[in-house]
Design an enzyme around this catalytic site. Structure first.
Site, PDB file in Angstrom:
ATOM      1  N   HIS A  26      12.656  -2.150   2.597  1.00 18.53           N
ATOM      2  CA  HIS A  26      12.051  -0.875   3.009  1.00 18.53           C
ATOM      3  C   HIS A  26      12.923   0.243   2.489  1.00 18.53           C
ATOM      4  O   HIS A  26      14.141   0.212   2.698  1.00 18.53           O
ATOM      5  CB  HIS A  26      11.910  -0.786   4.538  1.00 18.53           C
ATOM      6  CG  HIS A  26      11.073  -1.892   5.068  1.00 18.53           C
ATOM      7  ND1 HIS A  26       9.720  -1.931   4.851  1.00 18.53           N
ATOM      8  CD2 HIS A  26      11.402  -3.035   5.706  1.00 18.53           C
ATOM      9  CE1 HIS A  26       9.242  -3.058   5.361  1.00 18.53           C
ATOM     10  NE2 HIS A  26      10.240  -3.740   5.886  1.00 18.53           N
ATOM     11  N   ILE A  27      12.291   1.187   1.815  1.00 16.71           N
ATOM     12  CA  ILE A  27      13.038   2.315   1.255  1.00 16.71           C
ATOM     13  C   ILE A  27      13.654   3.126   2.399  1.00 16.71           C
ATOM     14  O   ILE A  27      14.808   3.533   2.341  1.00 16.71           O
ATOM     15  CB  ILE A  27      12.088   3.174   0.388  1.00 16.71           C
ATOM     16  CG1 ILE A  27      11.666   2.369  -0.852  1.00 16.71           C
ATOM     17  CG2 ILE A  27      12.743   4.495  -0.011  1.00 16.71           C
ATOM     18  CD1 ILE A  27      10.514   2.968  -1.639  1.00 16.71           C
ATOM     19  N   SER A  28      12.862   3.327   3.444  1.00 18.18           N
ATOM     20  CA  SER A  28      13.347   4.091   4.599  1.00 18.18           C
ATOM     21  C   SER A  28      13.960   3.141   5.630  1.00 18.18           C
ATOM     22  O   SER A  28      13.754   1.925   5.573  1.00 18.18           O
ATOM     23  CB  SER A  28      12.177   4.862   5.233  1.00 18.18           C
ATOM     24  OG  SER A  28      11.233   3.949   5.787  1.00 18.18           O
ATOM     25  N   ASP A  52       1.999 -15.692   6.467  1.00 15.71           N
ATOM     26  CA  ASP A  52       1.543 -17.079   6.275  1.00 15.71           C
ATOM     27  C   ASP A  52       1.566 -17.481   4.803  1.00 15.71           C
ATOM     28  O   ASP A  52       1.881 -18.622   4.475  1.00 15.71           O
ATOM     29  CB  ASP A  52       0.133 -17.261   6.842  1.00 15.71           C
ATOM     30  CG  ASP A  52       0.124 -17.366   8.367  1.00 15.71           C
ATOM     31  OD1 ASP A  52       1.208 -17.479   8.960  1.00 15.71           O
ATOM     32  OD2 ASP A  52      -0.977 -17.320   8.950  1.00 15.71           O
ATOM     33  N   HIS A  76       3.986  -4.317   9.246  1.00 12.59           N
ATOM     34  CA  HIS A  76       3.898  -4.228  10.696  1.00 12.59           C
ATOM     35  C   HIS A  76       2.621  -4.845  11.258  1.00 12.59           C
ATOM     36  O   HIS A  76       2.402  -4.816  12.466  1.00 12.59           O
ATOM     37  CB  HIS A  76       3.987  -2.750  11.121  1.00 12.59           C
ATOM     38  CG  HIS A  76       5.002  -1.977  10.338  1.00 12.59           C
ATOM     39  ND1 HIS A  76       6.338  -2.305  10.347  1.00 12.59           N
ATOM     40  CD2 HIS A  76       4.882  -0.921   9.480  1.00 12.59           C
ATOM     41  CE1 HIS A  76       6.998  -1.457   9.548  1.00 12.59           C
ATOM     42  NE2 HIS A  76       6.135  -0.620   9.007  1.00 12.59           N
ATOM     43  N   ARG A  95       7.214   0.697  13.688  1.00 11.34           N
ATOM     44  CA  ARG A  95       7.777   0.268  12.398  1.00 11.34           C
ATOM     45  C   ARG A  95       8.923  -0.735  12.566  1.00 11.34           C
ATOM     46  O   ARG A  95       9.430  -1.275  11.597  1.00 11.34           O
ATOM     47  CB  ARG A  95       8.256   1.472  11.586  1.00 11.34           C
ATOM     48  CG  ARG A  95       7.130   2.369  11.147  1.00 11.34           C
ATOM     49  CD  ARG A  95       7.570   3.424  10.152  1.00 11.34           C
ATOM     50  NE  ARG A  95       6.636   4.541  10.161  1.00 11.34           N
ATOM     51  CZ  ARG A  95       5.545   4.639   9.395  1.00 11.34           C
ATOM     52  NH1 ARG A  95       5.254   3.704   8.529  1.00 11.34           N
ATOM     53  NH2 ARG A  95       4.735   5.680   9.493  1.00 11.34           N
ATOM     54  N   ASN A 102       8.176  -5.320  -0.640  1.00 15.52           N
ATOM     55  CA  ASN A 102       8.061  -4.197   0.279  1.00 15.52           C
ATOM     56  C   ASN A 102       6.585  -4.151   0.660  1.00 15.52           C
ATOM     57  O   ASN A 102       5.758  -3.659  -0.113  1.00 15.52           O
ATOM     58  CB  ASN A 102       8.494  -2.890  -0.378  1.00 15.52           C
ATOM     59  CG  ASN A 102       8.396  -1.717   0.593  1.00 15.52           C
ATOM     60  OD1 ASN A 102       7.786  -1.827   1.652  1.00 15.52           O
ATOM     61  ND2 ASN A 102       8.999  -0.594   0.230  1.00 15.52           N
ATOM     62  N   GLU A 113      12.973  -8.936   2.001  1.00 11.33           N
ATOM     63  CA  GLU A 113      12.097  -7.828   2.424  1.00 11.33           C
ATOM     64  C   GLU A 113      12.839  -6.506   2.211  1.00 11.33           C
ATOM     65  O   GLU A 113      14.020  -6.413   2.530  1.00 11.33           O
ATOM     66  CB  GLU A 113      11.799  -8.023   3.920  1.00 11.33           C
ATOM     67  CG  GLU A 113      11.034  -6.903   4.577  1.00 11.33           C
ATOM     68  CD  GLU A 113      11.038  -7.032   6.116  1.00 11.33           C
ATOM     69  OE1 GLU A 113      11.860  -7.788   6.679  1.00 11.33           O
ATOM     70  OE2 GLU A 113      10.208  -6.348   6.740  1.00 11.33           O
ATOM     71  N   TYR A 147      10.725   9.301   1.379  1.00  5.22           N
ATOM     72  CA  TYR A 147      10.749   8.293   0.301  1.00  5.22           C
ATOM     73  C   TYR A 147      11.353   8.797  -1.008  1.00  5.22           C
ATOM     74  O   TYR A 147      11.476   8.016  -1.957  1.00  5.22           O
ATOM     75  CB  TYR A 147       9.330   7.772   0.057  1.00  5.22           C
ATOM     76  CG  TYR A 147       8.731   7.116   1.284  1.00  5.22           C
ATOM     77  CD1 TYR A 147       9.249   5.910   1.765  1.00  5.22           C
ATOM     78  CD2 TYR A 147       7.676   7.699   1.981  1.00  5.22           C
ATOM     79  CE1 TYR A 147       8.723   5.311   2.909  1.00  5.22           C
ATOM     80  CE2 TYR A 147       7.148   7.110   3.119  1.00  5.22           C
ATOM     81  CZ  TYR A 147       7.674   5.920   3.576  1.00  5.22           C
ATOM     82  OH  TYR A 147       7.160   5.326   4.700  1.00  5.22           O
ATOM     83  N   ARG A 151      12.705   4.943  12.848  1.00  5.55           N
ATOM     84  CA  ARG A 151      11.472   5.739  12.830  1.00  5.55           C
ATOM     85  C   ARG A 151      10.617   5.397  14.061  1.00  5.55           C
ATOM     86  O   ARG A 151      11.166   5.038  15.094  1.00  5.55           O
ATOM     87  CB  ARG A 151      10.740   5.492  11.497  1.00  5.55           C
ATOM     88  CG  ARG A 151      11.592   5.951  10.290  1.00  5.55           C
ATOM     89  CD  ARG A 151      10.899   5.681   8.963  1.00  5.55           C
ATOM     90  NE  ARG A 151       9.651   6.439   8.837  1.00  5.55           N
ATOM     91  CZ  ARG A 151       8.755   6.235   7.870  1.00  5.55           C
ATOM     92  NH1 ARG A 151       8.992   5.304   6.932  1.00  5.55           N
ATOM     93  NH2 ARG A 151       7.656   6.954   7.811  1.00  5.55           N
ATOM     94  N   PRO A 194       0.786  -1.219   0.000  1.00  3.17           N
ATOM     95  CA  PRO A 194       0.000   0.000   0.000  1.00  3.17           C
ATOM     96  C   PRO A 194       0.827   1.283   0.000  1.00  3.17           C
ATOM     97  O   PRO A 194       1.847   1.370   0.690  1.00  3.17           O
ATOM     98  CB  PRO A 194      -0.837  -0.092   1.284  1.00  3.17           C
ATOM     99  CG  PRO A 194      -0.228  -1.167   2.087  1.00  3.17           C
ATOM    100  CD  PRO A 194       0.462  -2.084   1.129  1.00  3.17           C
ATOM    101  N   ASN A 195       0.346   2.222  -0.789  1.00  2.00           N
ATOM    102  CA  ASN A 195       0.890   3.585  -0.894  1.00  2.00           C
ATOM    103  C   ASN A 195       2.221   3.678  -1.632  1.00  2.00           C
ATOM    104  O   ASN A 195       2.741   4.770  -1.835  1.00  2.00           O
ATOM    105  CB  ASN A 195       1.010   4.249   0.501  1.00  2.00           C
ATOM    106  CG  ASN A 195      -0.334   4.349   1.190  1.00  2.00           C
ATOM    107  OD1 ASN A 195      -1.272   4.879   0.585  1.00  2.00           O
ATOM    108  ND2 ASN A 195      -0.466   3.810   2.376  1.00  2.00           N
TER     109      ASN A 195
HETATM  110  C1  DQA Z   1       8.052   1.298   4.023  1.00  2.00           C
HETATM  111  C2  DQA Z   1       8.078   1.564   5.526  1.00  2.00           C
HETATM  112  C3  DQA Z   1       6.714   1.292   6.151  1.00  2.00           C
HETATM  113  O1  DQA Z   1       6.757   1.517   7.548  1.00  2.00           O
HETATM  114  C4  DQA Z   1       5.665   2.213   5.549  1.00  2.00           C
HETATM  115  O2  DQA Z   1       4.395   1.918   6.079  1.00  2.00           O
HETATM  116  C5  DQA Z   1       5.657   2.146   4.059  1.00  2.00           C
HETATM  117  C6  DQA Z   1       6.936   2.092   3.345  1.00  2.00           C
HETATM  118  C7  DQA Z   1       9.383   1.689   3.341  1.00  2.00           C
HETATM  119  O3  DQA Z   1       9.553   1.327   2.187  1.00  2.00           O
HETATM  120  O4  DQA Z   1      10.213   2.361   3.957  1.00  2.00           O
HETATM  121  O5  DQA Z   1       4.613   2.235   3.423  1.00  2.00           O
HETATM  122  O6  DQA Z   1       7.850  -0.082   3.815  1.00  2.00           O
END
Ligand code: DQA
Length: 144
Positions: free
Chosen positions: A99-101, A86, A79, A110, A73, A97, A22, A106, A9-10
């Protein structure tokens, strides 16, 4: 070698959402960046982005017997989602896995990752490079 790249998402809002965290590059830029590295390494990549937990679970299930590796990602589902954890365990496909950040630097919520309980590797805080680091890792270890 066939790798499925899943973004949750997002992540379709990259370039618009919180650019200080990001960056200013878009989801299309991300796919292009990964494709360039995949081409260099002769890896086939498939991209999937969804804002829906069930869509991600379905996509992971469909990858059974097809994908040799998954780069995921999970966005905020990182979280919260036992269902995605599963699904990954069910198909047993080697997974990294991303994560950009730097999620560990943070908010405390997270730092919890369900997907991280299955993933072989986690790359967090390397920006888009985390995806290509994961691609090279999976290709070196499982490429054929
Ligand atoms: C993320 C970090 C997550 O905590 C956040 O909800 C995201 C992006 C990252 O790529 O840093 O949507 O996965």
């Amino acid at each position: 070698m066939h790798i499925l790249v899943i973004n949750g998402p997002n992540l379709n809002m990259l370039g618009i959402r919180e650019p200080d965290i990001y960056g200013r590059k878009t989801y299309a830029d991300l796919c292009e960046f990964i494709s360039a590295q995949a081409e260099k390494e002769n890896v086939a990549v498939e991209f999937y982005q969804s804002n829906h937990e069930g869509g991600i679970v379905d996509k992971i299930q469909e990858a059974y017997g097809k994908a040799d590796g998954i780069i995921i990602n999970p966005g905020a589902y990182t979280h919260t989602s036992v269902a995605i954890l599963d699904a990954l365990k069910a198909v047993g496909i080697p997974t990294c896995e991303i994560h950009i950040s730097d999620v560990n630097a943070r908010e405390p919520f997270r730092s919890i990752s369900y997907v991280g309980m299955y993933a072989e590797k986690t790359y967090a805080g390397y920006g888009f490079n985390g995806y290509t680091m994961a691609l090279s890792y999976l290709n070196e270890k499982y490429g054929k």
